[in-house]
Write an enzyme that holds these catalytic residues in place. Sequence first.
Site, mmCIF file in Angstrom:
data_model
loop_
_atom_site.group_PDB
_atom_site.id
_atom_site.type_symbol
_atom_site.label_atom_id
_atom_site.label_comp_id
_atom_site.label_asym_id
_atom_site.label_seq_id
_atom_site.Cartn_x
_atom_site.Cartn_y
_atom_site.Cartn_z
ATOM 1 N N LYS A 110 -18.962 -19.891 3.379
ATOM 2 C CA LYS A 110 -18.677 -19.153 4.625
ATOM 3 C C LYS A 110 -18.258 -20.111 5.732
ATOM 4 C CE LYS A 110 -21.936 -15.410 3.707
ATOM 5 N NZ LYS A 110 -23.195 -14.823 4.108
ATOM 6 N N GLU A 169 -28.565 -15.604 -8.098
ATOM 7 C CA GLU A 169 -28.899 -15.977 -6.719
ATOM 8 C C GLU A 169 -30.364 -16.359 -6.572
ATOM 9 O OE1 GLU A 169 -25.821 -13.789 -3.655
ATOM 10 O OE2 GLU A 169 -27.915 -13.321 -3.448
ATOM 11 N N HIS A 173 -14.538 -8.970 -30.037
ATOM 12 C CA HIS A 173 -13.160 -9.300 -30.393
ATOM 13 C C HIS A 173 -12.557 -10.300 -29.424
ATOM 14 C CE1 HIS A 173 -13.040 -6.101 -33.479
ATOM 15 N NE2 HIS A 173 -14.011 -5.638 -32.707
HETATM 16 O O1 PA5 Z 1 -28.841 -10.904 -2.032
HETATM 17 C C1 PA5 Z 1 -28.363 -11.250 -0.967
HETATM 18 O O2 PA5 Z 1 -29.079 -11.493 0.026
HETATM 19 C C2 PA5 Z 1 -26.859 -11.363 -0.754
HETATM 20 O O3 PA5 Z 1 -26.151 -11.287 -1.938
HETATM 21 C C3 PA5 Z 1 -26.402 -10.266 0.183
HETATM 22 O O4 PA5 Z 1 -26.719 -9.020 -0.355
HETATM 23 C C4 PA5 Z 1 -24.884 -10.348 0.452
HETATM 24 O O5 PA5 Z 1 -24.519 -11.637 0.849
HETATM 25 C C5 PA5 Z 1 -24.485 -9.346 1.522
HETATM 26 O O6 PA5 Z 1 -25.189 -9.591 2.715
HETATM 27 P P1 PA5 Z 1 -25.300 -8.534 3.867
HETATM 28 O O7 PA5 Z 1 -25.996 -7.339 3.359
HETATM 29 O O8 PA5 Z 1 -26.058 -9.237 4.936
HETATM 30 O O9 PA5 Z 1 -23.893 -8.193 4.305
#
Ligand code: PA5
Length: 435
Positions: free
Chosen positions: A423, A288, A309
Amino acid sequence: MEQIKVKIGQVANKVEQSAVNQLLIEAQAAKNHLLKGDAAGSDFLGWVNLPEEIDGQMLSRLKADVARLGAKSRLFVVIGIGGSYLGARMVIEALQSEFAWARRDGAPYVVYAGHTLGEDYYSQLLDLLDKEDYSVAVISKSGTTTEPAVAFRIVKAHLEQKYGKEEARQRIVAITDARRGALHGIAEQEGYPSYVIPDDVGGRFSVLTPVGLLPIAMAGYDVDRLLEGARAMRKVCIEGDSLEDNPALMYAAVRNALYRKGVKVEVLVSGQPSLRYMAEWWKQLYGESEGKEHKGLLPHSLSITTDLHSMGQYVQDGERLMMETFVRVCKPSSRVPVPEDKDNLDGMNYLVNKSLTEINDCAAEGTIEAHVSGGVPVVEIEVDRIDEYTLGQLIYFFEFACGVSGYMLGVNPFDQPGVEAYKKNMFRLLGKPGF
Ligand code: PA5
């Protein structure tokens, strides 16, 4: 006090050590951006000082909530997705017995929800929750993420039906933004004990906030030691100005040097099954943070010897597009020797009295030798042992290296614009108002 070591002696099949050393200036500049907050994403640098600035009052309240809920719960349901559960799960799975689910005493056993929409998963979870006493942490920074919101609705309804509305309220903790989001509103309205995720700490950098600390403490682990390890590593990352003195700079430099030589995939390898969620957390952190503008190493992971394996063939002989990063644990926490068998029908007596760690280490050495000769550069990250302190070190090390590496790559490591695309489509398909 042992520090994490990053060894790059096995990358010469792809890049000379001098080419890695040449990236020191860039790595130092990237580190300075993190410390001065003068580059893209600077409003999300709260994690840099988090281990030093942890609020003692918050920590005492957290421990009191853990004691209160732990006393009446055999299970603890952690509802969250991405950065809102992976850090806690990494630490808990690294420390707990592989067979902790079979235990009937001690701290509550942590189960997870909100990280999937698989219907069977929830049906099975509700069956389990029918039978066991439990409490819940609902964790979402935005407070609006669909998966944990749906899971919380389901679990909250079950909890209220099982214990009544008032007792259910006593069994829920909310961890979310200080002001915004539906979860913040629900927590206020219902009067749940709640904890704040700081504005300037993004989800994947939030394990050392209540997001990670509360579930980890609930599972019975020492969050003070975790923070101590992170503090020690912060000092090294901030003060160390050479590749030798600063493992985060070394790791960021070597992975960028290899990326610039055409490596496309980084495989995190470990011989400990208990570190599988470290790999999941690391994949999110690096994927990310760096996967932007059509750039970045694709993070992947393998567990040895299990995956030798299956994927071992590909790594040895498939497309030459990867590097491997081995996480090596020097001191095992237990010893299981191979027993003698006087008949030796299986021919295994040559291993008598060797521990599984000795055998596993030989497997790792043999694998590294084979993969390096097959053209895969290998980086090794050595850690003394696995406990709360060293996990705190590893968390801070990987986070700091990620920030440095992302800036060296030329991206903003602290946003995640790509996560939003699915989303919008999902909301449209579900008929959410406004989409
Ligand atoms: O690192 C990030 O910002 C994302 O992966 C969030 O952790 C994830 O989308 C969950 O978001 P939230 O905590 O707002 O529900």
